[in-house]
Motif scaffolding. Sequence first.
Motif, mmCIF file in Angstrom:
data_model
loop_
_atom_site.group_PDB
_atom_site.id
_atom_site.type_symbol
_atom_site.label_atom_id
_atom_site.label_comp_id
_atom_site.label_asym_id
_atom_site.label_seq_id
_atom_site.Cartn_x
_atom_site.Cartn_y
_atom_site.Cartn_z
ATOM 1 N N THR A 118 -25.344 -17.558 -128.544
ATOM 2 C CA THR A 118 -24.122 -18.366 -128.552
ATOM 3 C C THR A 118 -23.110 -17.922 -127.491
ATOM 4 O OG1 THR A 118 -23.239 -16.928 -130.275
ATOM 5 C CG2 THR A 118 -24.318 -18.994 -130.985
ATOM 6 N N ASP A 119 -23.390 -16.800 -126.805
ATOM 7 C CA ASP A 119 -22.489 -16.250 -125.799
ATOM 8 C C ASP A 119 -22.902 -16.556 -124.370
ATOM 9 O OD1 ASP A 119 -21.008 -14.867 -127.805
ATOM 10 O OD2 ASP A 119 -22.480 -13.221 -127.746
ATOM 11 N N ILE A 120 -24.075 -17.151 -124.185
ATOM 12 C CA ILE A 120 -24.610 -17.253 -122.830
ATOM 13 C C ILE A 120 -25.437 -18.523 -122.659
ATOM 14 C CG2 ILE A 120 -26.702 -15.912 -123.355
ATOM 15 C CD1 ILE A 120 -26.143 -14.561 -120.507
ATOM 16 N N ARG A 121 -25.432 -19.026 -121.426
ATOM 17 C CA ARG A 121 -26.277 -20.156 -121.069
ATOM 18 C C ARG A 121 -26.884 -19.876 -119.702
ATOM 19 N NH1 ARG A 121 -24.609 -26.337 -121.886
ATOM 20 N NH2 ARG A 121 -24.808 -25.706 -124.066
ATOM 21 N N PHE A 122 -28.201 -20.083 -119.594
ATOM 22 C CA PHE A 122 -28.931 -19.815 -118.359
ATOM 23 C C PHE A 122 -29.255 -21.116 -117.630
ATOM 24 C CE2 PHE A 122 -29.740 -16.239 -121.125
ATOM 25 C CZ PHE A 122 -29.586 -15.160 -120.268
ATOM 26 N N PHE A 123 -29.318 -21.031 -116.293
ATOM 27 C CA PHE A 123 -29.582 -22.198 -115.451
ATOM 28 C C PHE A 123 -30.618 -21.857 -114.389
ATOM 29 C CE2 PHE A 123 -25.285 -22.414 -117.026
ATOM 30 C CZ PHE A 123 -25.166 -23.720 -117.464
ATOM 31 N N VAL A 124 -31.525 -22.781 -114.151
ATOM 32 C CA VAL A 124 -32.454 -22.688 -113.036
ATOM 33 C C VAL A 124 -31.882 -23.568 -111.941
ATOM 34 C CG1 VAL A 124 -34.763 -23.309 -112.228
ATOM 35 C CG2 VAL A 124 -34.480 -22.238 -114.466
ATOM 36 N N GLY A 125 -31.645 -22.970 -110.774
ATOM 37 C CA GLY A 125 -31.054 -23.709 -109.666
ATOM 38 C C GLY A 125 -29.565 -23.942 -109.873
ATOM 39 N N TYR A 126 -28.956 -24.578 -108.886
ATOM 40 C CA TYR A 126 -27.536 -24.904 -108.980
ATOM 41 C C TYR A 126 -27.251 -26.187 -108.208
ATOM 42 C CZ TYR A 126 -27.000 -22.840 -104.281
ATOM 43 O OH TYR A 126 -27.116 -22.557 -102.945
ATOM 44 N N SER A 127 -26.057 -26.686 -108.373
ATOM 45 C CA SER A 127 -25.582 -27.858 -107.642
ATOM 46 C C SER A 127 -24.671 -27.355 -106.539
ATOM 47 C CB SER A 127 -24.815 -28.794 -108.584
ATOM 48 O OG SER A 127 -25.642 -29.188 -109.659
ATOM 49 N N GLY A 128 -24.901 -27.822 -105.336
ATOM 50 C CA GLY A 128 -24.103 -27.323 -104.219
ATOM 51 C C GLY A 128 -23.692 -28.428 -103.262
ATOM 52 N N TRP A 129 -22.526 -28.257 -102.665
ATOM 53 C CA TRP A 129 -21.990 -29.194 -101.693
ATOM 54 C C TRP A 129 -21.507 -28.408 -100.489
ATOM 55 C CZ3 TRP A 129 -21.287 -29.361 -106.880
ATOM 56 C CH2 TRP A 129 -21.639 -30.531 -107.557
ATOM 57 N N SER A 130 -21.830 -28.868 -99.308
ATOM 58 C CA SER A 130 -21.350 -28.217 -98.092
ATOM 59 C C SER A 130 -19.888 -28.583 -97.861
ATOM 60 C CB SER A 130 -22.213 -28.642 -96.898
ATOM 61 O OG SER A 130 -22.152 -30.050 -96.733
ATOM 62 N N GLU A 131 -19.292 -27.952 -96.876
ATOM 63 C CA GLU A 131 -17.881 -28.184 -96.557
ATOM 64 C C GLU A 131 -17.619 -29.684 -96.377
ATOM 65 O OE1 GLU A 131 -14.719 -27.181 -92.954
ATOM 66 O OE2 GLU A 131 -16.686 -26.237 -92.976
ATOM 67 N N GLY A 132 -16.675 -30.220 -97.139
ATOM 68 C CA GLY A 132 -16.271 -31.621 -97.035
ATOM 69 C C GLY A 132 -17.155 -32.609 -97.786
ATOM 70 N N GLN A 133 -18.347 -32.208 -98.180
ATOM 71 C CA GLN A 133 -19.277 -33.130 -98.837
ATOM 72 C C GLN A 133 -18.751 -33.610 -100.184
ATOM 73 O OE1 GLN A 133 -23.180 -31.492 -99.568
ATOM 74 N NE2 GLN A 133 -23.990 -33.428 -100.329
ATOM 75 N N LEU A 134 -18.237 -32.699 -101.009
ATOM 76 C CA LEU A 134 -17.728 -33.105 -102.322
ATOM 77 C C LEU A 134 -16.500 -33.998 -102.176
ATOM 78 C CD1 LEU A 134 -17.941 -33.093 -105.352
ATOM 79 C CD2 LEU A 134 -16.739 -30.890 -105.388
ATOM 80 N N ALA A 135 -15.621 -33.693 -101.237
ATOM 81 C CA ALA A 135 -14.442 -34.537 -101.008
ATOM 82 C C ALA A 135 -14.871 -35.959 -100.652
ATOM 83 C CB ALA A 135 -13.576 -33.940 -99.902
ATOM 84 N N GLU A 136 -15.901 -36.075 -99.833
ATOM 85 C CA GLU A 136 -16.418 -37.381 -99.447
ATOM 86 C C GLU A 136 -16.990 -38.118 -100.663
ATOM 87 O OE1 GLU A 136 -20.201 -38.732 -96.900
ATOM 88 O OE2 GLU A 136 -18.732 -37.565 -95.748
ATOM 89 N N GLU A 137 -17.742 -37.397 -101.505
ATOM 90 C CA GLU A 137 -18.298 -38.013 -102.701
ATOM 91 C C GLU A 137 -17.202 -38.425 -103.685
ATOM 92 O OE1 GLU A 137 -21.499 -35.737 -104.456
ATOM 93 O OE2 GLU A 137 -22.518 -35.546 -102.515
ATOM 94 N N MET A 138 -16.127 -37.661 -103.732
ATOM 95 C CA MET A 138 -14.995 -38.032 -104.590
ATOM 96 C C MET A 138 -14.348 -39.320 -104.077
ATOM 97 S SD MET A 138 -14.792 -35.837 -107.093
ATOM 98 C CE MET A 138 -13.199 -36.264 -107.763
ATOM 99 N N GLU A 139 -14.209 -39.432 -102.772
ATOM 100 C CA GLU A 139 -13.598 -40.623 -102.172
ATOM 101 C C GLU A 139 -14.424 -41.881 -102.414
ATOM 102 O OE1 GLU A 139 -10.589 -41.310 -100.815
ATOM 103 O OE2 GLU A 139 -10.161 -39.296 -101.579
ATOM 104 N N THR A 140 -15.745 -41.739 -102.442
ATOM 105 C CA THR A 140 -16.605 -42.906 -102.668
ATOM 106 C C THR A 140 -16.769 -43.223 -104.154
ATOM 107 O OG1 THR A 140 -18.634 -41.583 -102.621
ATOM 108 C CG2 THR A 140 -17.892 -42.538 -100.518
ATOM 109 N N GLY A 141 -16.164 -42.413 -105.021
ATOM 110 C CA GLY A 141 -16.192 -42.696 -106.455
ATOM 111 C C GLY A 141 -17.436 -42.229 -107.180
ATOM 112 N N SER A 142 -18.176 -41.295 -106.585
ATOM 113 C CA SER A 142 -19.394 -40.795 -107.234
ATOM 114 C C SER A 142 -19.096 -39.939 -108.457
ATOM 115 C CB SER A 142 -20.217 -39.963 -106.243
ATOM 116 O OG SER A 142 -20.675 -40.774 -105.196
#
Length: 186
Positions: A118-142
Amino acid sequence: MIRKTDVSTGKILLAEPFMMDPHFRRSAVLLCDHGKDGSVGFILDKPLDMRIDELIATFPEIEATVFYGGPVQTDTVHYLHTKGDLVDGSREVTDGIFWGGDFEKLKFLISSKLILPTDIRFFVGYSGWSEGQLAEEMETGSWILSEMFFNYLFGSTSNTVWKEALEHKGDSYAVIANMPDHQSWN
């Protein structure tokens, strides 16, 4: 009210309801690092059918499910936990939620029953965005930006986080949360 420009470490990204990307469809992603060089997060609501002690042979036995954290470096394991005071080198992401830390110490703490499922959660892999990529996705409404609540990670049923977070936003978001996954189900 959260604005698109309020993207920061500790917030969650909720996939817009019709996102077609199978990695992120109807998912909630906790941002664990957000800065000028890019962003890193973990999908909170995609459990895999395995436990961490089945994935890593040398890991102590623990009834902890592994989650799909995202499509980047799926040969890596990451963890979010509540024990930042015990796990050296961990980093606080938001109130009471910590990322990473000394892996050998983590294994010792689990063996000693000082860290429970109940204290921990494990993940395989991660989600990543390069510089400016997430801002662009936010602008397009993703993505819809939302506050992170402790229970989304350590209290909710793993496959309901996206829906719960939208419902907590209220108004039209609550309506979106209850839309069927496929238009033919309307």
